[in-house]
Motif scaffolding. Structure first.
Motif, PDB file in Angstrom:
ATOM      1  N   THR A 153       0.812  -1.222   0.000  1.00 45.34           N
ATOM      2  CA  THR A 153       0.000   0.000   0.000  1.00 45.34           C
ATOM      3  C   THR A 153       0.848   1.276   0.000  1.00 45.34           C
ATOM      4  OG1 THR A 153      -0.228  -0.131   2.407  1.00 45.34           O
ATOM      5  CG2 THR A 153      -1.959  -1.150   1.111  1.00 45.34           C
ATOM      6  N   LYS A 179       1.835  -5.352   3.420  1.00 47.83           N
ATOM      7  CA  LYS A 179       3.076  -4.555   3.528  1.00 47.83           C
ATOM      8  C   LYS A 179       2.666  -3.088   3.412  1.00 47.83           C
ATOM      9  CE  LYS A 179       5.970  -2.449   1.693  1.00 47.83           C
ATOM     10  NZ  LYS A 179       6.234  -1.026   2.052  1.00 47.83           N
ATOM     11  N   GLU A 182       5.971   2.395   4.390  1.00 47.37           N
ATOM     12  CA  GLU A 182       6.924   2.605   5.488  1.00 47.37           C
ATOM     13  C   GLU A 182       6.898   4.059   5.966  1.00 47.37           C
ATOM     14  OE1 GLU A 182       7.387   2.242   2.357  1.00 47.37           O
ATOM     15  OE2 GLU A 182       9.367   2.842   1.624  1.00 47.37           O
ATOM     16  N   SER A 232       2.763   4.204  -7.010  1.00 47.38           N
ATOM     17  CA  SER A 232       3.169   4.921  -8.221  1.00 47.38           C
ATOM     18  C   SER A 232       3.232   3.980  -9.428  1.00 47.38           C
ATOM     19  CB  SER A 232       4.534   5.566  -7.994  1.00 47.38           C
ATOM     20  OG  SER A 232       5.490   4.547  -7.781  1.00 47.38           O
ATOM     21  N   GLU A 387       3.401  13.495 -12.448  1.00 43.28           N
ATOM     22  CA  GLU A 387       2.418  13.537 -11.364  1.00 43.28           C
ATOM     23  C   GLU A 387       3.063  14.324 -10.220  1.00 43.28           C
ATOM     24  OE1 GLU A 387       1.571   9.769  -9.477  1.00 43.28           O
ATOM     25  OE2 GLU A 387      -0.430  10.423  -8.907  1.00 43.28           O
TER      26      GLU A 387
HETATM   27  P1  NAD Z   1       5.172   4.305  -4.067  1.00 40.49           P
HETATM   28  O1  NAD Z   1       5.041   3.617  -5.364  1.00 40.49           O
HETATM   29  O2  NAD Z   1       6.424   5.068  -3.783  1.00 40.49           O
HETATM   30  O3  NAD Z   1       5.032   3.246  -2.867  1.00 40.49           O
HETATM   31  C1  NAD Z   1       4.004   2.302  -2.848  1.00 40.49           C
HETATM   32  C2  NAD Z   1       4.521   1.038  -2.155  1.00 40.49           C
HETATM   33  O4  NAD Z   1       5.595   0.501  -2.912  1.00 40.49           O
HETATM   34  C3  NAD Z   1       5.040   1.301  -0.750  1.00 40.49           C
HETATM   35  O5  NAD Z   1       4.572   0.281   0.104  1.00 40.49           O
HETATM   36  C4  NAD Z   1       6.545   1.263  -0.916  1.00 40.49           C
HETATM   37  O6  NAD Z   1       7.210   0.753   0.202  1.00 40.49           O
HETATM   38  C5  NAD Z   1       6.755   0.333  -2.095  1.00 40.49           C
HETATM   39  N1  NAD Z   1       7.940   0.694  -2.891  1.00 40.49           N
HETATM   40  C6  NAD Z   1       8.507   1.931  -3.019  1.00 40.49           C
HETATM   41  N2  NAD Z   1       9.574   1.872  -3.847  1.00 40.49           N
HETATM   42  C7  NAD Z   1       9.688   0.587  -4.245  1.00 40.49           C
HETATM   43  C8  NAD Z   1      10.594  -0.105  -5.119  1.00 40.49           C
HETATM   44  N3  NAD Z   1      11.597   0.539  -5.715  1.00 40.49           N
HETATM   45  N4  NAD Z   1      10.397  -1.406  -5.318  1.00 40.49           N
HETATM   46  C9  NAD Z   1       9.383  -2.059  -4.719  1.00 40.49           C
HETATM   47  N5  NAD Z   1       8.505  -1.463  -3.882  1.00 40.49           N
HETATM   48  C10 NAD Z   1       8.650  -0.160  -3.637  1.00 40.49           C
HETATM   49  O7  NAD Z   1       3.874   5.234  -3.913  1.00 40.49           O
HETATM   50  P2  NAD Z   1       3.572   6.306  -2.784  1.00 40.49           P
HETATM   51  O8  NAD Z   1       4.456   7.494  -3.002  1.00 40.49           O
HETATM   52  O9  NAD Z   1       3.530   5.673  -1.443  1.00 40.49           O
HETATM   53  O10 NAD Z   1       2.061   6.692  -3.163  1.00 40.49           O
HETATM   54  C11 NAD Z   1       1.727   7.680  -4.088  1.00 40.49           C
HETATM   55  C12 NAD Z   1       1.436   7.082  -5.449  1.00 40.49           C
HETATM   56  O11 NAD Z   1       0.384   6.127  -5.355  1.00 40.49           O
HETATM   57  C13 NAD Z   1       0.956   8.101  -6.461  1.00 40.49           C
HETATM   58  O12 NAD Z   1       1.535   7.820  -7.704  1.00 40.49           O
HETATM   59  C14 NAD Z   1      -0.546   7.880  -6.512  1.00 40.49           C
HETATM   60  O13 NAD Z   1      -1.170   8.279  -7.709  1.00 40.49           O
HETATM   61  C15 NAD Z   1      -0.604   6.402  -6.346  1.00 40.49           C
HETATM   62  N6  NAD Z   1      -1.924   5.983  -5.873  1.00 40.49           N
HETATM   63  C16 NAD Z   1      -2.750   5.390  -6.774  1.00 40.49           C
HETATM   64  C17 NAD Z   1      -4.022   4.996  -6.376  1.00 40.49           C
HETATM   65  C18 NAD Z   1      -4.962   4.347  -7.350  1.00 40.49           C
HETATM   66  O14 NAD Z   1      -5.946   3.778  -6.911  1.00 40.49           O
HETATM   67  N7  NAD Z   1      -4.707   4.408  -8.643  1.00 40.49           N
HETATM   68  C19 NAD Z   1      -4.430   5.198  -5.049  1.00 40.49           C
HETATM   69  C20 NAD Z   1      -3.546   5.805  -4.162  1.00 40.49           C
HETATM   70  C21 NAD Z   1      -2.285   6.183  -4.585  1.00 40.49           C
END
Ligand code: NAD
Length: 503
Positions: A153, A179, A182, A232, A387
């Protein structure tokens, strides 16, 4: 990273026990309005993560056969516990994530609705039956749970999105590894505690913490059958490819660039209020936040009033009464948003409202950026292509609605969109032609309630089935078709024939 012992640690949940991680890698959970360190979160060891999966695998043996009514009743109790603890949950959420207390309650409430939906699992997980598909033969379907499923998430909805995942996965008879982000795992952990209090048995729900290594383990582990991801586009695409290459089901809900079209016949004040709330509320950190508005025809003259509405929003810590725009999640996020604003100016967009470096009394250290509006944005500019995930609105102009629709459909993302108009014909044309998952007609943030499924087009979603709603029941179950015939006691000596003859 810190190894300090002075602050509380976030626990892992393995086999029904909240345990301290033995890892040497920790990260601070920080209040984005004050920089106070609230807790430290572990990056779980491989051994701990494997123990969580093993516990979920063992628990599945009995959970999958637990009567559907018993499963449903746990979620009936769970929704009640969430309601009773709403204020405490919102306070935790605001402290670690930054959004205002009303927004925090909204975050929890949208998750609570999915829990209520999970309490209806009896009717949702029913199969189909066709009687007499051949002489004396019936065919029916069973929707059986998959086994151990996992959810990853993001930081922006630390209550709603975990609740999109584990209640429906567990209600359908699976066991789960969560998970959380963090960056803000504390409200998620409080929700997990309440789930156990509601009766989720040991091993059915497990929580590991960490970053890329934890996510990769979940995508690779042979005992995990399905992975649900929200975050993302970059990470989601990686998760989707890695999990599906390993033969798992995956659903990834990802990044966004949400456009609204404003036609000149729209109700002006309602529209401007909606635009300001959707662009700047939750500090623009909603995946459905409005980041682009396309003013069509005479509505182009409304920009000064939109700027005035944005200026009237109150920037402040989420706990402050009346605050509209809280801080962004981290110093890194603030730097990123500020730098994208600077790039927007450099690339020639007109900065009509600059929200950088606002004065927020009593919160000098907070990650605040106020409502920011660029006019004259073009599709080539970074401020449009990326974004931003902050309270930054790009204004574009179009002569016709079709021109605006073409622009939206050419954007790589297709998460949410809205049209403001009084014309039913224009609205119908828009809903037919637009290639975006969530479509609002005079509704700026059209997140569907759990009777429907969240969706997305193009780079905003990978995988066929969305979270919650009817689709998620299919995602978390395997359909088995049973074709059944019973011989009468006195029917002897049938033909040597293994096929069913259809008549
Ligand atoms: P993120 O992608 O950085 O992190 C999401 C999850 O991925 C976290 O649990 C993180 O620990 C993990 N993660 C981060 N880097 C990683 C890597 N290199 N390899 C594997 N796992 C990794 O996203 P965020 O910044 O926490 O959230 C914001 C993003 O989420 C925005 O892009 C937003 O648009 C998107 N979002 C989309 C929806 C939807 O329903 N489409 C809903 C909420 C948020």
């Amino acid at each position: 990273m810190t190894t300090s012992n002075a602050i509380p640690s976030v626990k892992l949940l393995i086999n029904g026990e909240f345990v301290e991680s033995r890892t040497s890698q920790w990260r601070d959970v920080v209040n984005p309005a004050t920089q106070e360190v609230l807790a430290r979160v572990p990056f779980a060891t491989t051994e701990e993560m494997n123990a969580a999966v093993a516990s979920a695998k063992e628990a599945f043996k009995t959970w999958r056969k637990t009567p559907i009514g018993a499963r449903a009743r746990i979620f009936l109790k769970y929704q009640q516990l969430i309601r009773e603890n709403m204020k405490e949950l919102a306070a935790i959420l605001t402290a670690e994530q930054g959004k205002t207390l009303p927004d925090a309650e909204g975050d929890i409430f949208r998750g609570l609705e999915v829990v209520e939906h999970a309490a209806n699992i009896g009717t949702l997980q029913m199969g189909e039956l066709a009687n007499n598909v051949a002489g004396g033969v019936d065919t029916y379907t069973l929707l059986q749970p998959l086994g151990v499923c996992a959810g990853i998430t993001p930081f922006n909805f630390p209550a709603m999105i975990p609740l999109w995942m584990f209640p429906m996965a567990i209600a359908t008879g699976n066991t789960f590894i969560l998970k959380p982000s963090e960056q803000d795992p504390m409200v998620t952990m409080r929700l997990v505690e309440l789930a156990l209090e509601a009766g989720v048995p040991p091993g059915v729900l497990n929580v590991i913490h960490g970053g890329a290594d934890a996510v990769n383990l979940l995508c690779d582990h042979p005992d995990i059958k399905a992975v649900s991801f929200v975050g993302s586009t970059k990470v989601g695409t990686h998760v989707y490819n890695r999990a599906t290459l390993n033969g798992k089901r995956a659903q990834c809900m990802m990044g966004a660039k949400n456009h609204a079209i404003v036609l000149p016949d729209a109700n002006k004040q309602q529209t401007l209020n909606n635009l300001a709330g959707a662009a700047f509320g939750a500090a623009g950190q909603r995946c459905m936040a409005l980041s682009v508005v396309i003013l069509v025809g005479e509505a182009q003259a409304w920009l000064p009033e939109l700027v005035e509405k944005a200026k009237s929003l109150k920037i402040g810590a989420g706990v402050e009464p009346g605050a509209d725009v809280g801080p962004v999640i981290s110093c890194a996020a603030l730097d990123r948003v500020s730098s994208l604003i600077a790039t927007g100016e450099r690339e020639g967009a007109r900065l009509v409202l600059d929200g950088r470096n606002p004065e927020v009394s009593g919160y000098a250290q907070g990650n605040f950026v106020g409502p920011t509006i660029f006019d004259g944005v073009t599709a080539e500019m970074s401020i449009y292509r990326e974004e931003v995930f902050g309270p930054v609105l790009c204004v574009m102009h179009a002569a016709t609605m079709n021109e605006a629709i073409a622009l939206i459909n050419a954007n790589p993302n297709g998460n949410g969109t809205a049209l403001f108009t009084r014309s039913g014909a224009a609205a119908r044309h828009f809903q037919e032609e637009i290639d975006v998952g969530q479509v609002g007609i005079n509704v700026p943030i059209p997140v569907p309630v759990p009777l429907f499924s969240f969706t997305g087009s193009r780079a905003s979603k990978l995988g066929d089935l969305g979270p919650y709603g009817k689709q998620v029941v299919q995602f978390y179950t395997q359909t088995k078709t049973v074709t059944q015939r019973w011989f009468d006691e006195d029917e002897v000596g049938g033909a040597v024939n293994t096929t069913i003859t259809l008549k």
